[in-house]
Design a protein around this motif. Sequence first.
Motif, PDB file in Angstrom:
ATOM      1  N   ALA A  53      35.702  41.568  28.133  1.00 56.48           N
ATOM      2  CA  ALA A  53      35.559  42.127  26.785  1.00 56.48           C
ATOM      3  C   ALA A  53      34.225  41.727  26.175  1.00 56.48           C
ATOM      4  CB  ALA A  53      36.702  41.646  25.895  1.00 56.48           C
ATOM      5  N   LEU A  54      33.468  42.731  25.727  1.00 58.82           N
ATOM      6  CA  LEU A  54      32.212  42.527  25.010  1.00 58.82           C
ATOM      7  C   LEU A  54      32.297  43.212  23.654  1.00 58.82           C
ATOM      8  CD1 LEU A  54      29.663  43.370  27.867  1.00 58.82           C
ATOM      9  CD2 LEU A  54      30.188  41.083  27.006  1.00 58.82           C
ATOM     10  N   GLY A  55      31.560  42.697  22.664  1.00 58.24           N
ATOM     11  CA  GLY A  55      31.554  43.351  21.370  1.00 58.24           C
ATOM     12  C   GLY A  55      30.490  42.764  20.457  1.00 58.24           C
ATOM     13  N   GLY A  57      30.974  43.205  17.006  1.00 57.93           N
ATOM     14  CA  GLY A  57      31.617  43.278  15.702  1.00 57.93           C
ATOM     15  C   GLY A  57      31.883  44.690  15.238  1.00 57.93           C
ATOM     16  N   LYS A  58      31.314  45.682  15.922  1.00 59.59           N
ATOM     17  CA  LYS A  58      31.572  47.093  15.635  1.00 59.59           C
ATOM     18  C   LYS A  58      31.845  47.874  16.914  1.00 59.59           C
ATOM     19  CE  LYS A  58      29.874  51.133  13.118  1.00 59.59           C
ATOM     20  NZ  LYS A  58      29.891  52.147  14.221  1.00 59.59           N
ATOM     21  N   ASN A  59      30.954  47.747  17.887  1.00 54.03           N
ATOM     22  CA  ASN A  59      31.144  48.417  19.172  1.00 54.03           C
ATOM     23  C   ASN A  59      31.752  47.451  20.178  1.00 54.03           C
ATOM     24  OD1 ASN A  59      27.907  49.743  18.537  1.00 54.03           O
ATOM     25  ND2 ASN A  59      29.837  50.832  18.232  1.00 54.03           N
ATOM     26  N   GLY A  60      32.648  47.975  21.003  1.00 50.97           N
ATOM     27  CA  GLY A  60      33.295  47.157  22.014  1.00 50.97           C
ATOM     28  C   GLY A  60      33.209  47.799  23.376  1.00 50.97           C
ATOM     29  N   ALA A  61      33.273  46.978  24.417  1.00 50.96           N
ATOM     30  CA  ALA A  61      33.261  47.467  25.790  1.00 50.96           C
ATOM     31  C   ALA A  61      34.167  46.589  26.636  1.00 50.96           C
ATOM     32  CB  ALA A  61      31.842  47.472  26.364  1.00 50.96           C
ATOM     33  N   SER A  62      34.883  47.227  27.566  1.00 49.52           N
ATOM     34  CA  SER A  62      35.719  46.520  28.526  1.00 49.52           C
ATOM     35  C   SER A  62      35.159  46.825  29.905  1.00 49.52           C
ATOM     36  CB  SER A  62      37.175  46.990  28.428  1.00 49.52           C
ATOM     37  OG  SER A  62      37.658  46.858  27.102  1.00 49.52           O
ATOM     38  N   VAL A  63      34.566  45.819  30.550  1.00 55.06           N
ATOM     39  CA  VAL A  63      33.813  45.997  31.786  1.00 55.06           C
ATOM     40  C   VAL A  63      34.698  45.672  32.983  1.00 55.06           C
ATOM     41  CG1 VAL A  63      31.792  45.278  33.097  1.00 55.06           C
ATOM     42  CG2 VAL A  63      31.679  45.408  30.589  1.00 55.06           C
ATOM     43  N   PHE A  64      34.830  46.645  33.908  1.00 55.45           N
ATOM     44  CA  PHE A  64      35.647  46.457  35.101  1.00 55.45           C
ATOM     45  C   PHE A  64      34.837  45.888  36.271  1.00 55.45           C
ATOM     46  CE2 PHE A  64      38.430  48.787  32.542  1.00 55.45           C
ATOM     47  CZ  PHE A  64      39.688  48.874  33.121  1.00 55.45           C
ATOM     48  N   GLY A  65      33.576  46.266  36.382  1.00 56.66           N
ATOM     49  CA  GLY A  65      32.713  45.691  37.409  1.00 56.66           C
ATOM     50  C   GLY A  65      32.974  46.175  38.813  1.00 56.66           C
ATOM     51  N   GLY A  66      33.421  47.422  38.967  1.00 54.83           N
ATOM     52  CA  GLY A  66      33.649  47.960  40.302  1.00 54.83           C
ATOM     53  C   GLY A  66      32.360  48.088  41.092  1.00 54.83           C
ATOM     54  N   VAL A  67      32.469  48.080  42.432  1.00 54.67           N
ATOM     55  CA  VAL A  67      31.284  48.158  43.289  1.00 54.67           C
ATOM     56  C   VAL A  67      30.823  49.596  43.463  1.00 54.67           C
ATOM     57  CG1 VAL A  67      30.381  47.726  45.605  1.00 54.67           C
ATOM     58  CG2 VAL A  67      31.833  46.020  44.484  1.00 54.67           C
ATOM     59  N   LYS A  68      31.705  50.461  43.921  1.00 53.36           N
ATOM     60  CA  LYS A  68      31.318  51.859  44.109  1.00 53.36           C
ATOM     61  C   LYS A  68      31.258  52.607  42.787  1.00 53.36           C
ATOM     62  CE  LYS A  68      32.809  52.387  48.895  1.00 53.36           C
ATOM     63  NZ  LYS A  68      33.627  53.174  49.845  1.00 53.36           N
ATOM     64  N   PHE A 173      25.577  43.299  27.786  1.00 53.91           N
ATOM     65  CA  PHE A 173      25.849  42.703  26.484  1.00 53.91           C
ATOM     66  C   PHE A 173      25.781  43.800  25.423  1.00 53.91           C
ATOM     67  CE2 PHE A 173      21.262  42.145  27.138  1.00 53.91           C
ATOM     68  CZ  PHE A 173      20.712  42.613  25.958  1.00 53.91           C
ATOM     69  N   ILE A 174      26.354  43.508  24.258  1.00 52.49           N
ATOM     70  CA  ILE A 174      26.277  44.431  23.119  1.00 52.49           C
ATOM     71  C   ILE A 174      25.616  43.678  21.974  1.00 52.49           C
ATOM     72  CG2 ILE A 174      27.491  46.013  21.592  1.00 52.49           C
ATOM     73  CD1 ILE A 174      29.744  46.170  23.534  1.00 52.49           C
ATOM     74  N   SER A 175      24.478  44.183  21.544  1.00 55.10           N
ATOM     75  CA  SER A 175      23.656  43.491  20.562  1.00 55.10           C
ATOM     76  C   SER A 175      24.066  43.860  19.148  1.00 55.10           C
ATOM     77  CB  SER A 175      22.185  43.857  20.783  1.00 55.10           C
ATOM     78  OG  SER A 175      21.393  43.430  19.694  1.00 55.10           O
TER      79      SER A 175
END
Length: 817
Positions: A53-55, A57-68, A173-175
């Motif tokens: 989980a990245l954020g 405070g307004k925008n968020g992202a959930s990173v899975f990190g798949g290879v392909k 990252f989310i700035s």
Amino acid sequence: MDKFKRHMVRKKVLCVSILILFIAVFSCVPAFAQSNTTLWYNKPAEYFEESLALGNGKNGASVFGGVKSDQIYLNDITLWSGEPVNPYMNPDAYKYISQIREALKQENYPLAEKLNKNIQGKFSESYAPLGTMYIDFQHKGNVRNYHRQLDIGEAVASVSYDVDNIHFTREYFISHPDKVMVVKLTGSKVGSLTFTVRFNSLLKYSATTEDKTLQINGYAPYHAAPNYWNEEEPVLFDENRGTRFSSYFRVKNNGGEVFFSDSAIQVNNATEAILLISMATSFNGYDKNPAKEGLDNKSIADKQLTGAFRQKYQELKGRHVKDYQSFFNRVNLNLDEPEVPDLSTDDRLINYTKGADDKNLEILYFQYGRYLLIASSRTEGVPANLQGIWNPYMRPPWSCNYTMNINVEENYWLAESGNLSEMHEPFLTFIGNLAETGKVTAKTFYGVDKGWAACHNSDIWAMSNPVGDFGKGDPMWACWNMSGTWVVTHLWEHYLYTGDKKFLKDYAYPLMKGAAGFCLAWMVKDKNGYLITSPSTSPENTYITPDGFRGATLYGGTSDIAMIRECLKQTIEASEMLKIDSGFRDSLKTAISQLFPYQIGTKGNLQEWYYDWKDFEPTHRHQTHLYGLSPGHQITPDKTPELAEACRVTLNIKGDETTGWSKGWRINLWARLWDGNRAYKLYRELLKYVPRDGAENINYGGGGGTYPNLFDAHPPFQIDGNFGGAAGVIEMLMQSNENEIILLPALPDAWPSGSISGICARGGFEVSIKWKDGKLNGVEVLSKTGNNCTLFYQGKKVSFETEKGSTYKLNTMLENN
């Protein structure tokens, strides 16, 4: 010359020896250093509850990190279904109040329960998923040395792996300063990086390419029903209604070529690429139509992207890390972790669940709570919701709304004590919005034309009415009306921690007065002359009458009275501080003296109901009638020992097996009872490993714990457990009220030695504590406001005057007192 050569050889040998020693020493570090600031895994995420989980405070992202293919869920905290609420939705509801009160007076509880269903309105709207970004790679060959991590010390996620002797890395990252998400991709071999960026969403959208930018523009539904509620058309779209959103993508490449289609960006044979993502919505306030009066989301997204594109990667990252660490680095916790083998975070959780000792995991969970609050709560008027800022579902669990009979309040228990007061502001500013719709709710649902009221649920539109779909909901959860009374206590708390009198005078006090005014007008006298609420419910529990009726509608619920007592007391103190409203203050004092007192039942428990009736579910996850113990300040082991013991009995009856957020609350409750070992037991149980089970599997009883990515498991994911658990750690190590700071009130035996620095106490103090062998070993107090300070430790007190900005070290004062 020979002498010079011999000197150089000796120097070279020495340098090599040092290098070998350096490698020998530091190559061993990972084997004995369980990190307290890093989550890491040796495989990509398969499920949301494993993502990073990245954020900002307004925008968020959930990173899975798949290879392909790397899948990244994107969110914007201002992207919800719906439009401004019509608070006049049920203008005649209040006419039933007198009938309900009469039925209760006649002890006709079935009739009161039936009539109470008329005091209902619409459901809240739902937090929406912006969409999913995919980064597809053309890797061929075996993957080795995969590593995925989230460094909460910098709020940066990363992925690395090898394919055919090429080392690939990604950094995410989310700035907050630059308002963009940044993804840096590299390959160790020149020209080895080839990938495609594409997008998909459950919302309505279109994709175009303009000015070397992939532009996604779309809109949310104007209605999305709760996931637990059956409607013929639960999700409704109209191109002329609903919140607009934009997500713009652009690439900076080092080597190779970049191609665009209408729906994708193709990067071929680069060595490095910087992907920038800018997100924006048209949300322009709770009372503005987002389609007709909204912000220009396209212009905002473009401006953010253009500004970030001018910057170098290291400049973007540097500003992001500096901004983030200005909050995160304020607090440090050390528990003297022994050397233990390094394991991935999911394996650490599994081992911990089996009984392993992992103090750095306990620290990591605490700091992760602070990380999540920074990442999800920096938008004025828009608090962190049930899932903070991270949600992939069109109809998320409980709409991902603001559930105000505990959950949104628990989200913010950590804010002030955890030295993140700025993160409290989105919730504090939201309360002002809630009060505006709440004035109408007070009048039309409850017949009260003074002050304001709010109920069980709310959303970004500051909806304040009781829910239930106009009579279809069960009163045990639909008809509770005390959230306005509860949430204003956060305003007073903010003042106590900061000493901001301007905030108190101009903003907080009028809202507190409005909530207190509603309470005065809403309460009635019982047969013994005590002030009570009628009708009343106790979230979300039910009673059983002596003749066997099960219901929720009664009068004089303990939780109602406890919240009113807290609200009135704080409003009196604010009035005295500001030297205003003496007449209103006197009416509040009179009311407090007439409130129905706490009752202790035949089992020695604190009664939940007006009568000593049985609970239908004695182990129920809610314990709202213990509000006076925590988060309130009415019950303490030293000042009200009988009531404290009744709370202890109640908690023992309830047991420890409950949902994630409820465990978080119970940690705080046991800490307030100064029982550190019981609080710690629940903290360990909160970190019980829970495999991913999806939003469809709701467990209302036991089963709470922690998912592989450290998200709290209700189940399903609810972020309040993360925040409540982290707040509980501070409550174990320090508690405070308006008069004193209590040091190590609930130190568990499992933490014999350690330190914590930078936590905050009421009165405007920043406190650092050291302890050894279970005993206080040093205290440092920074005075932010210049108030007098009183420290309490194991029956001893020290009081002293302070100057604003000064620090006071008290290594021996308590022992010598």
